[in-house]
Design a protein around this motif. Sequence first.
Motif, short mmCIF file in Angstrom:
data_model
loop_
_atom_site.label_atom_id
_atom_site.label_comp_id
_atom_site.label_asym_id
_atom_site.label_seq_id
_atom_site.Cartn_x
_atom_site.Cartn_y
_atom_site.Cartn_z
N ALA A 224 0.83 -1.21 0.00
CA ALA A 224 0.00 0.00 0.00
C ALA A 224 0.87 1.26 0.00
O ALA A 224 0.56 2.23 -0.70
CB ALA A 224 -0.94 -0.01 1.20
N ALA A 225 1.97 1.23 0.76
CA ALA A 225 2.87 2.39 0.80
C ALA A 225 3.54 2.60 -0.56
O ALA A 225 3.67 3.75 -1.03
CB ALA A 225 3.91 2.21 1.89
N LEU A 226 3.95 1.52 -1.19
CA LEU A 226 4.56 1.63 -2.52
C LEU A 226 3.58 2.17 -3.55
O LEU A 226 3.93 3.00 -4.38
CB LEU A 226 5.10 0.27 -2.97
CG LEU A 226 6.35 -0.22 -2.24
CD1 LEU A 226 6.63 -1.68 -2.60
CD2 LEU A 226 7.54 0.66 -2.57
N LEU A 227 2.33 1.69 -3.49
CA LEU A 227 1.32 2.18 -4.43
C LEU A 227 1.03 3.66 -4.21
O LEU A 227 0.88 4.43 -5.16
CB LEU A 227 0.03 1.36 -4.30
CG LEU A 227 0.08 -0.05 -4.87
CD1 LEU A 227 -1.19 -0.82 -4.51
CD2 LEU A 227 0.28 -0.01 -6.38
N ALA A 228 0.95 4.08 -2.95
CA ALA A 228 0.71 5.49 -2.64
C ALA A 228 1.87 6.35 -3.15
O ALA A 228 1.66 7.42 -3.72
CB ALA A 228 0.52 5.68 -1.14
N ASP A 229 3.10 5.85 -2.96
CA ASP A 229 4.28 6.57 -3.43
C ASP A 229 4.28 6.66 -4.95
O ASP A 229 4.59 7.70 -5.53
CB ASP A 229 5.55 5.88 -2.94
CG ASP A 229 6.80 6.68 -3.24
OD1 ASP A 229 6.80 7.90 -2.99
OD2 ASP A 229 7.78 6.07 -3.74
N LYS A 230 3.90 5.57 -5.59
CA LYS A 230 3.85 5.55 -7.06
C LYS A 230 2.81 6.54 -7.57
O LYS A 230 3.06 7.27 -8.52
CB LYS A 230 3.51 4.14 -7.56
CG LYS A 230 3.45 4.03 -9.06
CD LYS A 230 3.11 2.62 -9.51
CE LYS A 230 2.95 2.59 -11.01
NZ LYS A 230 2.50 1.28 -11.48
N ARG A 231 1.65 6.58 -6.92
CA ARG A 231 0.60 7.52 -7.34
C ARG A 231 1.07 8.96 -7.14
O ARG A 231 0.83 9.82 -7.99
CB ARG A 231 -0.68 7.28 -6.56
CG ARG A 231 -1.41 6.04 -6.98
CD ARG A 231 -2.75 5.89 -6.27
NE ARG A 231 -3.31 4.60 -6.56
CZ ARG A 231 -3.56 3.66 -5.65
NH1 ARG A 231 -3.35 3.90 -4.38
NH2 ARG A 231 -4.05 2.50 -6.01
N ALA A 232 1.74 9.23 -6.03
CA ALA A 232 2.24 10.57 -5.77
C ALA A 232 3.30 10.97 -6.80
O ALA A 232 3.30 12.08 -7.31
CB ALA A 232 2.81 10.65 -4.36
#
Length: 110
Positions: free
Chosen positions: A90-98
Amino acid sequence: MTDLPETPGTPGASQGVYGISVAAELSGVAVQSLRLYERHGLLSPTRSDGGTRLYSADDLARLRRISELLSAGVNLAGIARILDLQDDNAALLADKRATSGKAAKKTPSN
């Protein structure tokens, strides 16, 4: 964890508002199990100034996930690993979206 819109005057999904007995009732998990899950690092409820555990909507969602995994036959060590991996994902996906959002803003439009 929860994607509910926050309404003014209502607590955020990560804000601890439920005492242990209320969290147990809402989740269908025994109070002793909540304490056990905390000892195993599966949950980290916030604490009031007096030391009372306060559970959030995110904690309740995590309890539902723990219950699902227990029902599937996963032991507590396995659940801890699964939840850690899901949190990392989830943290990686949030970082990718950002990062993608910043890149899209920098790209000149035609």
